[in-house]
Write a protein that holds these residues in place. Sequence first.
Motif, mmCIF file in Angstrom:
data_model
loop_
_atom_site.group_PDB
_atom_site.id
_atom_site.type_symbol
_atom_site.label_atom_id
_atom_site.label_comp_id
_atom_site.label_asym_id
_atom_site.label_seq_id
_atom_site.Cartn_x
_atom_site.Cartn_y
_atom_site.Cartn_z
ATOM 1 N N VAL A 159 46.771 66.561 77.297
ATOM 2 C CA VAL A 159 46.051 66.974 76.088
ATOM 3 C C VAL A 159 44.553 67.058 76.376
ATOM 4 O O VAL A 159 43.896 68.043 76.027
ATOM 5 C CB VAL A 159 46.336 66.010 74.910
ATOM 6 C CG1 VAL A 159 45.468 66.354 73.693
ATOM 7 C CG2 VAL A 159 47.822 66.046 74.543
ATOM 8 N N GLN A 160 44.025 66.056 77.071
ATOM 9 C CA GLN A 160 42.598 66.057 77.404
ATOM 10 C C GLN A 160 42.253 67.224 78.326
ATOM 11 O O GLN A 160 41.232 67.878 78.151
ATOM 12 C CB GLN A 160 42.206 64.734 78.051
ATOM 13 C CG GLN A 160 40.718 64.648 78.335
ATOM 14 C CD GLN A 160 40.310 63.305 78.922
ATOM 15 O OE1 GLN A 160 41.153 62.454 79.194
ATOM 16 N NE2 GLN A 160 39.022 63.119 79.107
ATOM 17 N N THR A 161 43.113 67.481 79.291
ATOM 18 C CA THR A 161 42.877 68.605 80.207
ATOM 19 C C THR A 161 42.830 69.917 79.432
ATOM 20 O O THR A 161 41.987 70.778 79.701
ATOM 21 C CB THR A 161 43.974 68.666 81.292
ATOM 22 O OG1 THR A 161 43.922 67.454 82.034
ATOM 23 C CG2 THR A 161 43.756 69.837 82.223
ATOM 24 N N LEU A 162 43.723 70.069 78.465
ATOM 25 C CA LEU A 162 43.730 71.275 77.647
ATOM 26 C C LEU A 162 42.494 71.390 76.773
ATOM 27 O O LEU A 162 42.092 72.492 76.386
ATOM 28 C CB LEU A 162 44.993 71.321 76.783
ATOM 29 C CG LEU A 162 46.291 71.627 77.529
ATOM 30 C CD1 LEU A 162 47.499 71.228 76.683
ATOM 31 C CD2 LEU A 162 46.350 73.091 77.913
ATOM 32 N N GLU A 163 41.879 70.265 76.456
ATOM 33 C CA GLU A 163 40.677 70.259 75.607
ATOM 34 C C GLU A 163 39.390 70.498 76.393
ATOM 35 O O GLU A 163 38.376 70.865 75.817
ATOM 36 C CB GLU A 163 40.563 68.939 74.854
ATOM 37 C CG GLU A 163 41.616 68.771 73.797
ATOM 38 C CD GLU A 163 41.610 67.392 73.160
ATOM 39 O OE1 GLU A 163 41.063 66.443 73.757
ATOM 40 O OE2 GLU A 163 42.181 67.260 72.065
ATOM 41 N N THR A 164 39.427 70.290 77.711
ATOM 42 C CA THR A 164 38.205 70.413 78.496
ATOM 43 C C THR A 164 37.771 71.862 78.612
ATOM 44 O O THR A 164 38.573 72.783 78.447
ATOM 45 C CB THR A 164 38.373 69.823 79.908
ATOM 46 O OG1 THR A 164 39.397 70.535 80.592
ATOM 47 C CG2 THR A 164 38.688 68.349 79.851
ATOM 48 N N THR A 165 36.517 72.038 78.926
ATOM 49 C CA THR A 165 35.988 73.389 79.015
ATOM 50 C C THR A 165 36.221 74.032 80.373
ATOM 51 O O THR A 165 36.202 75.249 80.481
ATOM 52 C CB THR A 165 34.470 73.405 78.733
ATOM 53 O OG1 THR A 165 33.827 72.490 79.643
ATOM 54 C CG2 THR A 165 34.191 72.999 77.305
ATOM 55 N N ASP A 166 36.462 73.245 81.397
ATOM 56 C CA ASP A 166 36.666 73.815 82.727
ATOM 57 C C ASP A 166 37.773 73.040 83.448
ATOM 58 O O ASP A 166 37.611 71.881 83.776
ATOM 59 C CB ASP A 166 35.363 73.737 83.547
ATOM 60 C CG ASP A 166 35.510 74.414 84.912
ATOM 61 O OD1 ASP A 166 36.283 75.383 85.004
ATOM 62 O OD2 ASP A 166 34.851 73.962 85.847
ATOM 63 N N VAL A 167 38.866 73.711 83.679
ATOM 64 C CA VAL A 167 39.986 73.107 84.381
ATOM 65 C C VAL A 167 39.832 73.398 85.870
ATOM 66 O O VAL A 167 39.653 74.546 86.263
ATOM 67 C CB VAL A 167 41.332 73.673 83.859
ATOM 68 C CG1 VAL A 167 42.496 73.100 84.660
ATOM 69 C CG2 VAL A 167 41.482 73.363 82.392
#
Length: 169
Positions: A159-167
């Motif tokens: 969920v946090q990864t999906l919320e970040t601006t740059d994967v």
Amino acid sequence: MNTVWRYLHEERWSELISFLDSSDEARQEAGTPRTYNPHRFPLHSSILNHAPDDVVLSLLKAFPNAATMRLYESLPLHTAIKENRSLDVVKALVDIFPDGLKMPDETKRLPLGIALEAGRDEKQISYLLHSWNEAKDIRCNGKMPSQIAAEKGMSPDLVQTLETTDVKR
């Protein structure tokens, strides 16, 4: 009915794989759509009918262009995710047609959104996300991917990864 379609229909998997490896004519048959449905190729049928992965991968190898062909507005990639096919099949489809990650299905969902809504394995979701991270910024049925993941009870890390601006790839 040509040999490829007959082997698919009769679920003669090892014979189908051997046939596909045998000649250019066999590979050409892998690119022949159904007579009564000119949009349905052997690859589509193998995915929909849950043929073993090695059959799907052999059909994809024999006629890679099938990865770009839609059946009722869905690419084989969309169908593979909907039908819960293995990560190996999903990866092979993306390798052959990476632009499929950016193309919506008949309900306007991207592959990432399909996988999230279906509650697919987090490895598959992470692979799709890392293959085209811009998908995390595109709504699926009015919801952000991170919201869908949270509602499905997926890991807080995802969920946090999906919320970040740059994967990171």
